[in-house]
Write a protein that holds these residues in place. Structure first.
Motif, PDB file in Angstrom:
ATOM      1  N   ALA A  15      56.831  89.718 -20.930  1.00  0.00           N
ATOM      2  CA  ALA A  15      57.376  91.219 -20.292  1.00  0.00           C
ATOM      3  C   ALA A  15      58.143  90.781 -18.891  1.00  0.00           C
ATOM      4  O   ALA A  15      59.216  91.206 -18.781  1.00  0.00           O
ATOM      5  N   GLY A  16      57.513  90.025 -18.147  1.00  0.00           N
ATOM      6  CA  GLY A  16      58.207  89.481 -16.983  1.00  0.00           C
ATOM      7  C   GLY A  16      59.401  88.769 -17.254  1.00  0.00           C
ATOM      8  O   GLY A  16      60.294  89.116 -16.408  1.00  0.00           O
TER       9      GLY A  16
ATOM     10  N   ARG B 257      68.593  88.240 -13.473  1.00  0.00           N
ATOM     11  CA  ARG B 257      69.448  87.167 -13.408  1.00  0.00           C
ATOM     12  C   ARG B 257      71.197  87.491 -13.850  1.00  0.00           C
ATOM     13  O   ARG B 257      72.227  87.386 -13.153  1.00  0.00           O
ATOM     14  N   LEU B 258      71.015  88.452 -14.892  1.00  0.00           N
ATOM     15  CA  LEU B 258      72.366  88.970 -15.323  1.00  0.00           C
ATOM     16  C   LEU B 258      73.053  89.808 -14.068  1.00  0.00           C
ATOM     17  O   LEU B 258      74.221  89.756 -13.875  1.00  0.00           O
ATOM     18  N   ARG B 259      72.251  90.478 -13.126  1.00  0.00           N
ATOM     19  CA  ARG B 259      72.512  91.139 -12.189  1.00  0.00           C
ATOM     20  C   ARG B 259      72.955  90.211 -10.776  1.00  0.00           C
ATOM     21  O   ARG B 259      73.638  90.511  -9.767  1.00  0.00           O
TER      22      ARG B 259
ATOM     23  N   ARG C 188      63.666  86.205  -8.040  1.00  0.00           N
ATOM     24  CA  ARG C 188      63.322  87.102  -9.505  1.00  0.00           C
ATOM     25  C   ARG C 188      61.733  87.500  -9.532  1.00  0.00           C
ATOM     26  O   ARG C 188      61.503  88.542 -10.105  1.00  0.00           O
ATOM     27  N   ARG C 189      60.980  86.521  -9.648  1.00  0.00           N
ATOM     28  CA  ARG C 189      59.612  86.656 -10.144  1.00  0.00           C
ATOM     29  C   ARG C 189      59.095  87.839  -9.327  1.00  0.00           C
ATOM     30  O   ARG C 189      58.349  88.699  -9.718  1.00  0.00           O
TER      31      ARG C 189
ATOM     32  N   ARG D 158      57.414  93.545  -8.882  1.00  0.00           N
ATOM     33  CA  ARG D 158      57.272  94.871  -7.938  1.00  0.00           C
ATOM     34  C   ARG D 158      57.556  95.789  -9.058  1.00  0.00           C
ATOM     35  O   ARG D 158      57.202  96.789  -9.225  1.00  0.00           O
ATOM     36  N   LEU D 159      58.494  95.484 -10.061  1.00  0.00           N
ATOM     37  CA  LEU D 159      59.102  96.464 -11.109  1.00  0.00           C
ATOM     38  C   LEU D 159      57.985  96.855 -11.980  1.00  0.00           C
ATOM     39  O   LEU D 159      57.722  97.693 -12.397  1.00  0.00           O
TER      40      LEU D 159
END
Ligand SMILES: Nc1ncnc2c1ncn2[C@@H]1O[C@H](COP(=O)(O)OP(=O)(O)OP(=O)(O)O)[C@@H](O)[C@H]1O
Ligand SMILES: [Mg+2]
Length: 266
Positions: free
Chosen positions: A104-105, A113-115, A122-123, A128-129
């Motif tokens: 999931a993470g 990453r794409l952003r 990132r982690r 947080r999301l």
């Protein structure tokens, strides 16, 4: 390319000079040669205001997904234009479309990453999301270990990871049971009210549209045209079983039935 799909910064005005988050302007869509086939969408004009939650309602096959794909930039209108001043929208489908070989993470981190989010951050952002969609602790879970509702939460977190101003949702909860859907309606309205997101949410479920939307826009059967729209004045948080939600749903269902009858569908 002739038809315009604009993601420029020059938004046109909605009402009192407020730039639209999404502007759909006289959009037509046909898949065949012009004149050879009945169009799928016929002269659709619709604005989504910044921060607005709009539900697009219509019978199966009326062109809802087609319209959403056009707004997402996955396809181009045959005529007319679509403007999304805030940049490319995030899109969430009925099927979660998560990568099964990633946790999931990691699915969320891929979107980060794409952003262009640096690896180091990132982690924490993915966690947080996951907290935001109430899936804290699911970071290391693989897709097959998650229930349908949990998968859609991860898909929502992944869509939010794109940090887009506009979220497009194509029947994202249609495959879920009523209770899980109810919980996700609650979470979605909470997240929407905590952010500045503009949402264009496609459904053929009238109750769901009235439960969620500030505005419900009814499309006709093929070719899809805007038949009518309703401002939903019922304060959030609403519940799907609220009497006011039920009353408006009855009115809209009548109109939807009439629309389907007119087009000889059952
Ligand atoms: N790539 C394509 N080529 C040809 N026809 C298409 C294509 N995509 C969609 N259509 C046609 O356009 C019409 C509208 O399809 P669309 O998927 O937008 O409907 P929908 O309102 O999302 O339906 P549902 O509620 O069942 O998801 C259908 O008749 C479909 O067959
Ligand atoms: Mg569809």
């Amino acid at each position: 390319m002739t038809p315009a799909l604009t993601t420029a910064t020059s938004g046109t005005a909605v009402g009192d000079d407020i730039p639209a988050a999404v502007r759909i302007d006289h959009v037509h869509k046909s898949y065949g040669r012009p004149g050879a086939d009945r169009p799928v969408l016929d002269d659709i004009t619709l604005d989504v205001r910044p921060g607005e939650f709009v539900c697009l309602l219509g019978a199966s096959g009326c062109g809802k997904s087609t319209l959403l794909n056009l707004v997402a930039g996955l396809d181009r209108p045959t005529a007319g234009s679509i403007t999304v001043p805030g940049g490319r929208p995030a899109l969430m489908f009925q099927e979660h479309a998560l990568f099964p070989w990633l946790t999931a993470g990691r699915n969320i981190e891929l979107a980060l990453r794409l952003r262009g989010v640096p690896r180091a951050g990132r982690r924490a952002e993915a966690e947080r999301l996951l907290e935001l969609v109430r899936l804290g602790g699911a970071y290391g879970k693989r897709v097959h270990e998650l229930s349908g509702g949990m998968r859609q939460r991860v898909a929502l977190a992944r869509a939010l990871a794109q940090d887009s101003r506009v979220l497009l949702m194509d029947e994202p909860f249609a495959a879920l049971d009523a209770i899980t859907r109810d919980v996700l309606h609650h979470e979605l309205t909470r997240i929407w009210s905590e952010t500045e997101l503009s949402v264009l949410f496609v459904t053929h479920n009238v109750r769901e549209a009235v439960r969620l939307g500030q505005r419900v826009v009814l499309l006709s059967s093929r070719p899809g045209r805007v038949v009518r729209e309703w401002e939903v004045g019922i304060p959030q948080p609403r519940r799907i079983e609220d009497a006011a939600v039920a009353d408006l749903s009855v009115e809209i269902t009548e109109e939807l039935r009439e629309e389907i009858r007119r087009h000889g569908r059952h």
